[in-house]
Enzyme design. Sequence first.
Site, PDB file in Angstrom:
ATOM      1  CE  LYS A  40     -13.682   2.491  16.524  1.00 54.28           C
ATOM      2  NZ  LYS A  40     -14.709   1.394  16.916  1.00 54.28           N
ATOM      3  CG  HIS A  68       7.382  -1.699   2.523  1.00 55.28           C
ATOM      4  ND1 HIS A  68       6.094  -2.349   2.140  1.00 55.28           N
ATOM      5  CD2 HIS A  68       8.437  -2.380   2.814  1.00 55.28           C
ATOM      6  CE1 HIS A  68       6.489  -3.610   2.361  1.00 55.28           C
ATOM      7  NE2 HIS A  68       7.829  -3.900   2.635  1.00 55.28           N
ATOM      8  CG  ASP A  89     -17.499   0.686  15.124  1.00 58.91           C
ATOM      9  OD1 ASP A  89     -17.132   1.863  14.873  1.00 58.91           O
ATOM     10  OD2 ASP A  89     -16.973  -0.361  15.489  1.00 58.91           O
ATOM     11  N   GLY A 123       4.886  -8.730   0.423  1.00 56.60           N
ATOM     12  CA  GLY A 123       4.598 -10.279   1.088  1.00 56.60           C
ATOM     13  C   GLY A 123       5.696 -10.828   1.874  1.00 56.60           C
ATOM     14  CD  GLU A 165       3.631   0.002   2.078  1.00 56.54           C
ATOM     15  OE1 GLU A 165       4.179   0.780   1.280  1.00 56.54           O
ATOM     16  OE2 GLU A 165       3.914  -1.215   2.403  1.00 56.54           O
ATOM     17  CB  CYS A 184       8.304  -4.922  -0.916  1.00 58.76           C
ATOM     18  SG  CYS A 184       9.455  -5.967  -0.082  1.00 58.76           S
ATOM     19  CE1 TYR A 185       7.123 -13.067  -3.304  1.00 61.50           C
ATOM     20  CE2 TYR A 185       4.770 -12.289  -3.762  1.00 61.50           C
ATOM     21  CZ  TYR A 185       5.672 -13.445  -3.729  1.00 61.50           C
ATOM     22  OH  TYR A 185       5.445 -14.393  -4.267  1.00 61.50           O
TER      23      TYR A 185
END
Length: 513
Positions: free
Chosen positions: A369, A172, A229, A59, A174, A86-87
Amino acid sequence: MSGVTSQETLVILDYGSQYTQLIARKARELGVYSIILPFRATTEEIAAYDPKGIVLSGGPNSVYEKDAPGLNPDVFGLEIPLLGVCYGMQLLALNLGGKVEPGTTREYGNATISLAGESSLIDAKADGSTVWMSHGDHVASVPDGFVVTAKSGDIICAMEDTALGLYGLQFHPEVAHSLEGKNILGRFFDLCGFHRDWSAGSLVDEQVARIQATVGDANVVCALSGGVDSSVAATLVDRAIGSQQTCIFVDTGLLRQNEYEEVLAAYKAIGLNVKPIRAAADFYAKLKDVEDPETKRKIIGAEFIAIFEREAKKVKGTKFLVQGTLYPDVIESVSVNGPSVTIKSHHNVGGLPEKMQLKLIEPLRELFKDEVRELGATLGLPEKMVQRQPFPGPGLAIRIIGSVSPERIEILQKADAIVREEIENHVVRPEVWQFFAVLLPIKSVGVMGDGRTYEQVCAVRAVSSSDGMTADWAKLPHELLAKISSRIVSEVRGINRVVYDITSKPPGTIEWE
Ligand code: XMP
């Protein structure tokens, strides 16, 4: 399992990092079903998912800021393995008696980690590997019971208390720049006990059962647009309740060349109960002499809703409306920062459910998506439909600058078909996210054969992007651009000049209106 979902679930508490969605996506790629909750979620709300693991995201705040988002200490009482990123790591340290220090500068970018001890998260081969950092504060001393397992220079980069199942990473994992990041997340999921067998396709049976239970013997309507979609949502509902669903597919006259007929044929081939509504003339009449982009969008949206409402009312016993809402829309409405600003008004059937007193069925609201595309393929939708590039609801009307007429639509459709055909069939297909033609409201002088011409100008737009939020103009090979240009000028009557749009987003947008 829990009442909210029957999947093994990872709960990600969102502290506002730009990478939070990426954690969810990486988890799903690793076969772990993940959901994002705002950091304020109560212990009951978290427990309702019966999570097997929890991640605290990064964050933008400092833990020492007044009103900095905090950590509900009851979360530890759930006794579920927890990873702070992290945060999230700083919060974990602070809450358990460690020390967090403000950095002198903000570290942003690649860093190298060195292992400082045995780690249950980080494999020995990650020693010396690159990770992605983005932080100001850092953990200066870890809480009792924790060991430091990796450092970057003097900065503590990883800590763990395996007895309590608590882990922290300053970098991070990710982000793709963290080369061992995916492995590290995978090890955390293994430590949580995930079976890692989730895939978008595995949602089918659960969704089918859920839809059947919700709908009972009522009728359902769905607005098809030709896009991924709505097509996938309708197909899933069709699996569950077949002809109890009526799909209304409006021909606005604003789709690409031959697209309406092709998509309609595909819907019929799938077996959808589809009702085609030919309304191009209505749209053209309403758009006559309208030049302002927002007015065009509003007119198209309103006309679409009026037609849909009229047709839906003809279906007796309708209690539900199917919508192809995706997970990013759901997250946006619950995110810590609130919904983002609307830059352009988007065309959808929003507002209809209240007006028509319909309840919503949103079978895709848990998916990203790319997962919707995967699900579409599992359901047997044609490749062309599943891989369709994004196309705006108001269609070609916002790619014709100035007023829309059937003649200008036809000119644009022809030019656009050439752009798509040439790019799709180029020897090495360029990596592009979206490509199309735009018809400009100016004329220019040209010479053809012995004669002078005075015709319209067409712009070619091709962009690379990963989510449409930012984009770069595509560096298409010159010979490809040359072919597109010469074909358009020689094959499309009404256009005598082609230009290439070299604007990125921001500051431009992908569409011209
Ligand atoms: P912009 O032009 O805002 O477009 O950079 C970003 C992405 O959104 C698509 N787009 C729309 N999609 N309804 C939609 O469903 C709309 O009204 C609409 N306007 C833009 C655009 O094609 C691009 O992919």
